[in-house]
Design a protein around this motif. Structure first.
Motif, mmCIF file in Angstrom:
data_model
loop_
_atom_site.group_PDB
_atom_site.id
_atom_site.type_symbol
_atom_site.label_atom_id
_atom_site.label_comp_id
_atom_site.label_asym_id
_atom_site.label_seq_id
_atom_site.Cartn_x
_atom_site.Cartn_y
_atom_site.Cartn_z
ATOM 1 N N ALA A 25 0.831 -1.202 0.000
ATOM 2 C CA ALA A 25 0.000 0.000 0.000
ATOM 3 C C ALA A 25 0.866 1.254 0.000
ATOM 4 C CB ALA A 25 -0.929 -0.003 1.208
ATOM 5 N N ALA A 26 1.976 1.215 0.741
ATOM 6 C CA ALA A 26 2.871 2.373 0.792
ATOM 7 C C ALA A 26 3.527 2.622 -0.560
ATOM 8 C CB ALA A 26 3.928 2.163 1.872
ATOM 9 N N VAL A 27 3.912 1.544 -1.253
ATOM 10 C CA VAL A 27 4.477 1.712 -2.600
ATOM 11 C C VAL A 27 3.409 2.261 -3.539
ATOM 12 C CG1 VAL A 27 5.517 0.539 -4.581
ATOM 13 C CG2 VAL A 27 6.181 -0.132 -2.256
ATOM 14 N N GLY A 28 2.194 1.752 -3.421
ATOM 15 C CA GLY A 28 1.106 2.201 -4.279
ATOM 16 C C GLY A 28 0.744 3.658 -4.092
ATOM 17 N N ARG A 29 1.010 4.216 -2.907
ATOM 18 C CA ARG A 29 0.713 5.622 -2.643
ATOM 19 C C ARG A 29 1.735 6.572 -3.229
ATOM 20 N NH1 ARG A 29 -0.686 3.585 2.572
ATOM 21 N NH2 ARG A 29 1.364 4.193 3.380
ATOM 22 N N ASP A 34 3.861 4.273 -11.003
ATOM 23 C CA ASP A 34 2.489 3.930 -11.381
ATOM 24 C C ASP A 34 2.297 2.424 -11.231
ATOM 25 O OD1 ASP A 34 -0.050 3.847 -12.389
ATOM 26 O OD2 ASP A 34 0.542 4.060 -14.485
ATOM 27 N N ILE A 35 1.681 2.006 -10.127
ATOM 28 C CA ILE A 35 1.435 0.594 -9.877
ATOM 29 C C ILE A 35 0.066 0.233 -10.449
ATOM 30 C CG2 ILE A 35 1.216 -1.222 -8.144
ATOM 31 C CD1 ILE A 35 4.020 -0.051 -8.349
ATOM 32 N N GLU A 36 0.070 -0.553 -11.499
ATOM 33 C CA GLU A 36 -1.184 -0.948 -12.138
ATOM 34 C C GLU A 36 -1.834 -2.129 -11.435
ATOM 35 O OE1 GLU A 36 -0.246 -1.706 -16.179
ATOM 36 O OE2 GLU A 36 0.195 0.389 -16.652
ATOM 37 N N ALA A 37 -1.004 -3.016 -10.862
ATOM 38 C CA ALA A 37 -1.557 -4.216 -10.232
ATOM 39 C C ALA A 37 -0.639 -4.676 -9.109
ATOM 40 C CB ALA A 37 -1.709 -5.338 -11.260
ATOM 41 N N GLY A 157 7.455 4.723 9.757
ATOM 42 C CA GLY A 157 8.559 5.426 9.116
ATOM 43 C C GLY A 157 9.421 4.494 8.280
ATOM 44 N N ARG A 158 9.706 3.304 8.821
ATOM 45 C CA ARG A 158 10.519 2.343 8.068
ATOM 46 C C ARG A 158 9.782 1.861 6.836
ATOM 47 N NH1 ARG A 158 11.216 0.346 13.252
ATOM 48 N NH2 ARG A 158 10.183 -1.639 12.817
ATOM 49 N N ILE A 159 8.471 1.643 6.967
ATOM 50 C CA ILE A 159 7.665 1.199 5.831
ATOM 51 C C ILE A 159 7.703 2.247 4.720
ATOM 52 C CG2 ILE A 159 5.287 0.837 5.062
ATOM 53 C CD1 ILE A 159 4.815 -0.682 7.703
ATOM 54 N N GLU A 160 7.511 3.506 5.072
ATOM 55 C CA GLU A 160 7.493 4.568 4.065
ATOM 56 C C GLU A 160 8.855 4.728 3.407
ATOM 57 O OE1 GLU A 160 4.930 6.124 2.849
ATOM 58 O OE2 GLU A 160 3.530 5.116 4.206
ATOM 59 N N ARG A 161 9.919 4.651 4.189
ATOM 60 C CA ARG A 161 11.259 4.805 3.624
ATOM 61 C C ARG A 161 11.583 3.654 2.672
ATOM 62 N NH1 ARG A 161 13.772 5.590 7.980
ATOM 63 N NH2 ARG A 161 14.564 3.505 8.398
ATOM 64 N N GLY A 164 9.596 3.976 -0.569
ATOM 65 C CA GLY A 164 10.173 4.981 -1.460
ATOM 66 C C GLY A 164 11.385 4.457 -2.202
ATOM 67 N N GLU A 165 12.205 3.684 -1.511
ATOM 68 C CA GLU A 165 13.390 3.108 -2.162
ATOM 69 C C GLU A 165 13.003 2.096 -3.237
ATOM 70 O OE1 GLU A 165 16.173 3.582 1.850
ATOM 71 O OE2 GLU A 165 15.432 1.605 1.235
ATOM 72 N N LEU A 166 11.994 1.264 -2.934
ATOM 73 C CA LEU A 166 11.560 0.294 -3.934
ATOM 74 C C LEU A 166 10.948 0.994 -5.138
ATOM 75 C CD1 LEU A 166 11.211 -2.667 -4.755
ATOM 76 C CD2 LEU A 166 8.964 -2.629 -3.641
ATOM 77 N N ALA A 167 10.152 2.025 -4.905
ATOM 78 C CA ALA A 167 9.562 2.773 -6.019
ATOM 79 C C ALA A 167 10.653 3.368 -6.899
ATOM 80 C CB ALA A 167 8.648 3.869 -5.475
ATOM 81 N N GLY A 168 11.712 3.873 -6.275
ATOM 82 C CA GLY A 168 12.819 4.436 -7.037
ATOM 83 C C GLY A 168 13.493 3.398 -7.924
#
Length: 202
Positions: A25-29, A34-37, A157-161, A164-168
C-alpha cells in the motif's frame, strides 16, 4: 508496473501478510511510480506443490503460475516469519525452485516478522545474502516488525522509507547518488612506478 508480494505467513490472519500488505500500500501511494496491479503470492497455499517440485523437479499448475508472476514482476516485496533465527523453510524452498538467474536485476524489498526484536538482524544475515546470491537488487532499508512494533510510530517510518526506495528502483533509479566521473582520478600504473623510482625531490 506490476508489484508482487511473496508472503510466507502460516496463520490466518497473519502478521506477515499484514506487513506485506502495508508495504504494498505504501508503494502504491507513491506519486513517482504507477502501480497498475498488486498480486499477493501466499506460500502457505503452495506448500504441497513446492514439496513435490523439490522431489520431482516439476512445478504444479498453481506453483508454475506463482513462479511466473514473481519472475515477471517489476518489483517484489518478500516477507517471512522468523523461525530459528532465519527465514522459514517454506520461504527458502519457494526460492529454491525458482531458476537461479530468474531474479537477476529484480528490485526487491525484504521484510520479516517475529516475536521479539532480537531477531531483527535476520534481514542482514539471512534475507539480504539470499537475494544477493540471486543477483536481485535489494533496497537499502529492510523492514522488521516484532510483536511490540505494531502500532508503533517507528514502523510506519521504516515502511514509508523502504517503499520509497523500492519505487525508485522500479522506476530505474538506484536512489543512491553516484559519484561524478570527474571526481575519480585514475593515475596510470606506469606513471605511479615512475614516480616511485624518481630521485627524491625531482
Amino acid at each position: 508496473m506490476r508489484l508482487v508480494v511473496v508472503s510466507a505467513g502460516l496463520s490466518v490472519p497473519s502478521s506477515t501478510r499484514l506487513l506485506g500488505d502495508r508495504l504494498a500500500a505504501a508503494v502504491g501511494r507513491r506519486a513517482d511510480v504507477d502501480i497498475e496491479a498488486v498480486e499477493v503470492v501466499e506460500l502457505r497455499d503452495l506448500a504441497v506443490e513446492i514439496a513435490h517440485n523439490l522431489t520431482n523437479g516439476f512445478p504444479g499448475r498453481r506453483l508454475a503460475a506463482a513462479i511466473d508472476s514473481v519472475t515477471s514482476a517489476d518489483g517484489l516485496i518478500v516477507v517471512t516469519p522468523v523461525f530459528s533465527a532465519s527465514y522459514s523453510g517454506l520461504f527458502k524452498s519457494f526460492f529454491d525452485v525458482i531458476d537461479k538467474d530468474a531474479l537477476t536485476g529484480m528490485p526487491v524489498l525484504i521484510a520479516a516478522t517475529g516475536g521479539t526484536a532480537r531477531h531483527s538482524l535476520v534481514l542482514e544475515h539471512a534475507l539480504r545474502p539470499l537475494f544477493a546470491h540471486l543477483r536481485a537488487v535489494v533496497v537499502p532499508t529492510g523492514v522488521y516488525a516484532a510483536s511490540e512494533d505494531w502500532g508503533a510510530q517507528g514502523l510506519d517510518g521504516r515502511i514509508e522509507r523502504a517503499a520509497g526506495e523500492l519505487a525508485g528502483l522500479m522506476r530505474g533509479l538506484s536512489g543512491v547518488r553516484a559519484a561524478a566521473e570527474d571526481d575519480l582520478v585514475v593515475v596510470p600504473f606506469a606513471e605511479q612506478l615512475a614516480a616511485l623510482s624518481s630521485p627524491s625531490g625531482a
